[in-house]
Design a protein around this motif. Sequence first.
Motif, PDB file in Angstrom:
ATOM      1  N   PHE A   1      -3.297  -1.178  10.301  1.00 19.05           N
ATOM      2  CA  PHE A   1      -2.199  -2.074   9.977  1.00 19.05           C
ATOM      3  C   PHE A   1      -0.880  -1.324  10.065  1.00 19.05           C
ATOM      4  CE2 PHE A   1      -5.780  -3.888   7.482  1.00 19.05           C
ATOM      5  CZ  PHE A   1      -5.897  -5.077   8.177  1.00 19.05           C
ATOM      6  N   ASN A   2       0.202  -2.045  10.223  1.00 15.69           N
ATOM      7  CA  ASN A   2       1.522  -1.437  10.331  1.00 15.69           C
ATOM      8  C   ASN A   2       2.058  -0.957   8.993  1.00 15.69           C
ATOM      9  OD1 ASN A   2       1.658  -1.853  13.087  1.00 15.69           O
ATOM     10  ND2 ASN A   2       2.546  -3.880  12.861  1.00 15.69           N
ATOM     11  N   THR A   3       1.389  -1.270   7.919  1.00 17.07           N
ATOM     12  CA  THR A   3       1.863  -0.936   6.581  1.00 17.07           C
ATOM     13  C   THR A   3       1.597   0.527   6.254  1.00 17.07           C
ATOM     14  OG1 THR A   3       1.308  -3.173   5.902  1.00 17.07           O
ATOM     15  CG2 THR A   3       1.732  -1.576   4.157  1.00 17.07           C
ATOM     16  N   VAL A   4       2.658   1.245   5.929  1.00 15.92           N
ATOM     17  CA  VAL A   4       2.555   2.626   5.459  1.00 15.92           C
ATOM     18  C   VAL A   4       3.138   2.658   4.056  1.00 15.92           C
ATOM     19  CG1 VAL A   4       3.246   5.019   5.840  1.00 15.92           C
ATOM     20  CG2 VAL A   4       2.785   3.537   7.799  1.00 15.92           C
ATOM     21  N   LEU A   5       2.405   3.241   3.125  1.00 22.18           N
ATOM     22  CA  LEU A   5       2.874   3.340   1.747  1.00 22.18           C
ATOM     23  C   LEU A   5       3.587   4.681   1.570  1.00 22.18           C
ATOM     24  CD1 LEU A   5      -0.298   1.917   0.012  1.00 22.18           C
ATOM     25  CD2 LEU A   5       1.796   0.721   0.622  1.00 22.18           C
ATOM     26  N   PRO A   6       4.924   4.668   1.630  1.00 19.79           N
ATOM     27  CA  PRO A   6       5.670   5.933   1.616  1.00 19.79           C
ATOM     28  C   PRO A   6       5.514   6.713   0.310  1.00 19.79           C
ATOM     29  CG  PRO A   6       7.158   4.053   1.497  1.00 19.79           C
ATOM     30  CD  PRO A   6       5.791   3.508   1.729  1.00 19.79           C
ATOM     31  N   GLU A   7       5.310   6.013  -0.822  1.00 21.20           N
ATOM     32  CA  GLU A   7       5.170   6.738  -2.087  1.00 21.20           C
ATOM     33  C   GLU A   7       3.877   7.562  -2.106  1.00 21.20           C
ATOM     34  OE1 GLU A   7       3.390   2.643  -2.709  1.00 21.20           O
ATOM     35  OE2 GLU A   7       5.273   3.362  -1.894  1.00 21.20           O
ATOM     36  N   PHE A   8       2.815   7.061  -1.477  1.00 20.10           N
ATOM     37  CA  PHE A   8       1.558   7.809  -1.383  1.00 20.10           C
ATOM     38  C   PHE A   8       1.737   9.025  -0.475  1.00 20.10           C
ATOM     39  CE2 PHE A   8      -2.554   8.599   0.705  1.00 20.10           C
ATOM     40  CZ  PHE A   8      -3.327   8.881  -0.408  1.00 20.10           C
TER      41      PHE A   8
ATOM     42  N   ALA B   1      -2.147   9.669  17.181  1.00 19.08           N
ATOM     43  CA  ALA B   1      -0.722   9.889  17.417  1.00 19.08           C
ATOM     44  C   ALA B   1       0.148   8.878  16.672  1.00 19.08           C
ATOM     45  CB  ALA B   1      -0.423   9.835  18.912  1.00 19.08           C
ATOM     46  N   ASP B   2      -0.308   7.648  16.534  1.00 19.95           N
ATOM     47  CA  ASP B   2       0.486   6.601  15.896  1.00 19.95           C
ATOM     48  C   ASP B   2       0.100   6.350  14.438  1.00 19.95           C
ATOM     49  OD1 ASP B   2       1.816   6.227  18.297  1.00 19.95           O
ATOM     50  OD2 ASP B   2       0.390   4.711  18.981  1.00 19.95           O
ATOM     51  N   ILE B   3      -0.766   7.181  13.893  1.00 18.84           N
ATOM     52  CA  ILE B   3      -1.226   7.000  12.517  1.00 18.84           C
ATOM     53  C   ILE B   3      -0.601   8.062  11.632  1.00 18.84           C
ATOM     54  CG2 ILE B   3      -3.251   7.118  11.019  1.00 18.84           C
ATOM     55  CD1 ILE B   3      -4.817   5.791  13.125  1.00 18.84           C
ATOM     56  N   SER B   4      -0.231   7.652  10.420  1.00 15.55           N
ATOM     57  CA  SER B   4       0.341   8.625   9.487  1.00 15.55           C
ATOM     58  C   SER B   4      -0.378   8.537   8.145  1.00 15.55           C
ATOM     59  CB  SER B   4       1.840   8.379   9.304  1.00 15.55           C
ATOM     60  OG  SER B   4       2.055   7.148   8.672  1.00 15.55           O
ATOM     61  N   ILE B   5      -0.199   9.548   7.345  1.00 18.76           N
ATOM     62  CA  ILE B   5      -0.790   9.587   6.007  1.00 18.76           C
ATOM     63  C   ILE B   5      -0.169   8.462   5.183  1.00 18.76           C
ATOM     64  CG2 ILE B   5      -0.969  10.955   3.896  1.00 18.76           C
ATOM     65  CD1 ILE B   5      -1.030  13.429   5.701  1.00 18.76           C
ATOM     66  N   GLY B   6      -0.996   7.749   4.452  1.00 16.92           N
ATOM     67  CA  GLY B   6      -0.522   6.634   3.652  1.00 16.92           C
ATOM     68  C   GLY B   6      -0.595   5.300   4.367  1.00 16.92           C
ATOM     69  N   GLN B   7      -1.103   5.270   5.575  1.00 15.48           N
ATOM     70  CA  GLN B   7      -1.202   4.024   6.325  1.00 15.48           C
ATOM     71  C   GLN B   7      -2.438   3.247   5.860  1.00 15.48           C
ATOM     72  OE1 GLN B   7      -0.406   4.560  10.398  1.00 15.48           O
ATOM     73  NE2 GLN B   7      -0.125   2.387  10.729  1.00 15.48           N
ATOM     74  N   VAL B   8      -2.297   1.937   5.787  1.00 17.98           N
ATOM     75  CA  VAL B   8      -3.386   1.062   5.363  1.00 17.98           C
ATOM     76  C   VAL B   8      -4.248   0.731   6.578  1.00 17.98           C
ATOM     77  CG1 VAL B   8      -3.973  -1.160   4.320  1.00 17.98           C
ATOM     78  CG2 VAL B   8      -1.964   0.092   3.531  1.00 17.98           C
ATOM     79  N   VAL B   9      -5.570   0.900   6.418  1.00 17.07           N
ATOM     80  CA  VAL B   9      -6.517   0.609   7.491  1.00 17.07           C
ATOM     81  C   VAL B   9      -7.676  -0.207   6.928  1.00 17.07           C
ATOM     82  CG1 VAL B   9      -5.950   2.653   8.871  1.00 17.07           C
ATOM     83  CG2 VAL B   9      -7.747   2.789   7.152  1.00 17.07           C
TER      84      VAL B   9
ATOM     85  N   PRO C   1      -3.249  -5.217  -3.930  1.00 15.10           N
ATOM     86  CA  PRO C   1      -2.668  -6.376  -3.218  1.00 15.10           C
ATOM     87  C   PRO C   1      -3.249  -6.577  -1.818  1.00 15.10           C
ATOM     88  CG  PRO C   1      -0.931  -4.928  -4.027  1.00 15.10           C
ATOM     89  CD  PRO C   1      -2.236  -4.265  -4.301  1.00 15.10           C
ATOM     90  N   PHE C   2      -3.644  -5.496  -1.162  1.00 18.08           N
ATOM     91  CA  PHE C   2      -4.192  -5.593   0.188  1.00 18.08           C
ATOM     92  C   PHE C   2      -5.626  -6.138   0.150  1.00 18.08           C
ATOM     93  CE2 PHE C   2      -1.012  -2.233   0.324  1.00 18.08           C
ATOM     94  CZ  PHE C   2      -0.196  -2.735   1.320  1.00 18.08           C
ATOM     95  N   ASN C   3      -6.388  -5.772  -0.870  1.00 17.64           N
ATOM     96  CA  ASN C   3      -7.756  -6.290  -1.007  1.00 17.64           C
ATOM     97  C   ASN C   3      -7.755  -7.785  -1.267  1.00 17.64           C
ATOM     98  OD1 ASN C   3      -9.251  -3.930  -0.572  1.00 17.64           O
ATOM     99  ND2 ASN C   3      -8.845  -3.238  -2.644  1.00 17.64           N
ATOM    100  N   LYS C   4      -6.743  -8.284  -1.951  1.00 16.49           N
ATOM    101  CA  LYS C   4      -6.667  -9.716  -2.240  1.00 16.49           C
ATOM    102  C   LYS C   4      -6.225 -10.521  -1.026  1.00 16.49           C
ATOM    103  CE  LYS C   4      -5.772  -9.270  -7.141  1.00 16.49           C
ATOM    104  NZ  LYS C   4      -4.811  -9.461  -8.232  1.00 16.49           N
ATOM    105  N   SER C   5      -5.377  -9.943  -0.181  1.00 12.32           N
ATOM    106  CA  SER C   5      -4.821 -10.706   0.943  1.00 12.32           C
ATOM    107  C   SER C   5      -5.644 -10.612   2.222  1.00 12.32           C
ATOM    108  CB  SER C   5      -3.381 -10.259   1.218  1.00 12.32           C
ATOM    109  OG  SER C   5      -3.355  -8.910   1.616  1.00 12.32           O
TER     110      SER C   5
END
Length: 93
Positions: free
Chosen positions: A60-67, A5-13, A88-92
Amino acid sequence: MDSTADISIGQVVKSRAGRDKGRIFLVYGIADEQYVYIVDGDLRRLDSPKKKKIKHLIVFNTVLPEFKEKIENSVKINNSYIRKILEPFNKSF
């Protein structure tokens, strides 16, 4: 969180269980209430996304809207694009 319910397409996991433990992925699609499809452009490519349970992911709370926008508008994307936006996420993490 055991529901999509709280997950959307483009979300980083991040995978917390399985062979891919510790890897960063993007949510490519939602299968049902417990499962999502994830891709990373490397091990899990667009032509064979991984179906994974929500309880085996760190969301994670990060959603990539362009994707998300490209997926919803059926814009052609490739695996190198996914690797590039996840870099950038793999590095951090």
